[in-house]
Design an enzyme around this catalytic site. Structure first.
Site, short mmCIF file in Angstrom:
data_model
loop_
_atom_site.label_atom_id
_atom_site.label_comp_id
_atom_site.label_asym_id
_atom_site.label_seq_id
_atom_site.Cartn_x
_atom_site.Cartn_y
_atom_site.Cartn_z
N ARG A 186 0.81 -1.23 0.00
CA ARG A 186 0.00 0.00 0.00
C ARG A 186 0.84 1.28 0.00
NH1 ARG A 186 -3.83 -2.24 -2.09
NH2 ARG A 186 -5.60 -3.02 -0.95
N LYS A 195 2.79 1.87 -5.18
CA LYS A 195 3.57 1.32 -6.28
C LYS A 195 2.76 1.18 -7.57
CE LYS A 195 4.40 -2.51 -4.19
NZ LYS A 195 3.59 -2.35 -2.99
N ALA A 250 -0.97 -9.34 -15.49
CA ALA A 250 -1.41 -9.67 -14.13
C ALA A 250 -0.87 -11.04 -13.73
CB ALA A 250 -2.93 -9.66 -14.05
N THR A 251 -0.30 -11.12 -12.53
CA THR A 251 0.27 -12.38 -12.06
C THR A 251 -0.51 -13.00 -10.92
OG1 THR A 251 1.73 -11.24 -10.51
CG2 THR A 251 2.59 -11.65 -12.73
N HIS A 294 -7.96 -2.58 -9.06
CA HIS A 294 -6.95 -2.37 -10.11
C HIS A 294 -7.60 -2.26 -11.48
CE1 HIS A 294 -2.86 -3.03 -8.24
NE2 HIS A 294 -3.68 -3.24 -7.22
N GLU A 352 -3.20 -12.24 -18.47
CA GLU A 352 -3.03 -12.90 -17.18
C GLU A 352 -1.97 -13.97 -17.31
OE1 GLU A 352 -6.73 -14.22 -15.53
OE2 GLU A 352 -7.66 -12.27 -15.77
#
Length: 180
Positions: free
Chosen positions: A22, A25, A44-45, A60, A72
């Site tokens: 938080r 970043k 996206a991971t 997000h 993804e």
């Protein structure tokens, strides 16, 4: 290795964005990506395993809206199509490290080897790359053996990516500090 990248040229620009949870970043990295491309790629991971994680992912997604091409990749990226003229935001390396640590049966060495290989594949696309990661090793040493393995893995992959990066930023309370 079968990959669908259209060039073997080195990345145009590699930027690493690190900091605590938080710390701002992702917002910083998203703004940077949009300054580099009108339609960046969001890689996206995360794997959504519970309601709280689903809500984080939704936040997000709402922030990005339609300006992004979303991909993804909780594990390998070999089958992704990434062009050398794109800007790719990988968010985040910490989730990717978690996924690989468990896939490699909690072996930090095997997970690190695979993470390096995957990062090198991404770099070989020739795209500009922004990587978000967490700086988790600033606290004390955990009493939990798995947490120690993960902290070591995260520190090692962060060092690897930082060594290859053209720029490294650390976010502290929403303020970016350029450290490389």
């Amino acid at each position: 290795m079968d990959k669908t990248f259209d060039t073997e040229a080195p990345a145009q620009r590699i930027v690493m964005v690190t900091g605590g949870q938080r710390s701002g970043k992702s917002v910083f990295a998203e703004k940077l990506a949009l300054s580099m491309s009108p339609c960046p790629v969001y890689l996206a991971t995360a794997m959504v395993m519970d309601e709280e994680m689903r809500q984080r992912v939704e936040i997000h997604k709402q922030r990005r809206l339609l300006k992004w091409r979303n991909l993804e990749a909780p594990f390998g990226i070999e089958d992704l199509t990434i062009s050398h003229d794109e800007t790719v935001l990988l968010d985040c390396l910490t989730m990717w490290a978690t996924n690989w640590l468990f896939k490699k049966k909690e072996s930090p060495d095997e997970a690190l080897s695979e993470l390096k290989r995957q990062f090198d594949i991404l770099v070989s696309s020739g795209a500009s790359i922004i990587i978000v990661t967490n700086e988790i090793g600033l606290g004390g040493v955990s009493q939990n053996p798995l947490q120690r393995k993960f902290t070591d893995l995260q520190g090692m992959i962060n060092q690897y990516v930082a060594s290859r990066a053209d720029e490294v930023y650390m976010l502290v309370s929403g303020i970016p500090l350029k450290i490389k």
